[in-house]
Scaffold this motif. Sequence first.
Motif, PDB file in Angstrom:
ATOM      1  N   HIS A   1       0.848  -1.189   0.000  1.00  0.00           N
ATOM      2  CA  HIS A   1       0.000   0.000   0.000  1.00  0.00           C
ATOM      3  C   HIS A   1       0.887   1.243   0.000  1.00  0.00           C
ATOM      4  N   PRO A   2       0.600   2.214  -0.857  1.00  0.00           N
ATOM      5  CA  PRO A   2       1.423   3.432  -0.866  1.00  0.00           C
ATOM      6  C   PRO A   2       1.334   4.170   0.472  1.00  0.00           C
ATOM      7  N   LEU A   3       2.473   4.608   0.944  1.00  0.00           N
ATOM      8  CA  LEU A   3       2.534   5.330   2.219  1.00  0.00           C
ATOM      9  C   LEU A   3       2.689   6.821   1.977  1.00  0.00           C
ATOM     10  N   PRO A   4       1.989   7.621   2.781  1.00  0.00           N
ATOM     11  CA  PRO A   4       2.214   9.065   2.681  1.00  0.00           C
ATOM     12  C   PRO A   4       3.623   9.404   3.176  1.00  0.00           C
ATOM     13  N   GLU A   5       4.113  10.539   2.775  1.00  0.00           N
ATOM     14  CA  GLU A   5       5.491  10.961   3.082  1.00  0.00           C
ATOM     15  C   GLU A   5       5.851  10.812   4.559  1.00  0.00           C
ATOM     16  N   HIS A   6       4.945  11.200   5.444  1.00  0.00           N
ATOM     17  CA  HIS A   6       5.269  11.186   6.873  1.00  0.00           C
ATOM     18  C   HIS A   6       5.351   9.774   7.464  1.00  0.00           C
TER      19      HIS A   6
END
Length: 187
Positions: A105-110
């Motif tokens: 799953h793509p993770l947000p930057e933070h």
Amino acid sequence: MGRVGLNQQKLVLAAADLADAEGFEAVTMSAMARRFEVKAASLYSHVASTADLRAQIAVLALGELAERAGAAVAGRSGSDALLEFASAYRDYARLHPGRYAATRHPLPEHLLAAGRAHAELTYAVLRGYGLGGEDATHAVRLIGSVLHGFTDLELSGGFSHSAPPSQESWLRAIEALDATLTRWARA
């Protein structure tokens, strides 16, 4: 009013369990609200959205996977470290298929640090082969591709229709990776 004691950690763990039982796509805010017998709106004090909840499962899974893989490779190098690393990965995917699916799953930057910790373990395995720099980056991608590809096919039943058992193919794939990495280091 939400159930007493509900917090982000409990919500994420329950969502991870749901993902393992019913699939990663089954994790929604409404499904979790039903599970905790609360209104969906009350969950938004713990996570921002279904996407955030799924990202939190990915962080949990990457952490669990890094812990398992780290313990598996401790004190090992070369082909032994590669086999133990790969087997920890595959075993985790078989035990926790929904959590494993979350790792893609793509993770947000933070939240990217969770993925980096796992990648660092792969780099650590490669140090036993003497690979560094861009070669190590290419090798990390190769290892990830083989592990994800094999595991995805195995979990979806892609190897269940013929002999020999997939375990034999798994060991051959890891041996081939080891041979490739050994030759790569010499080149």
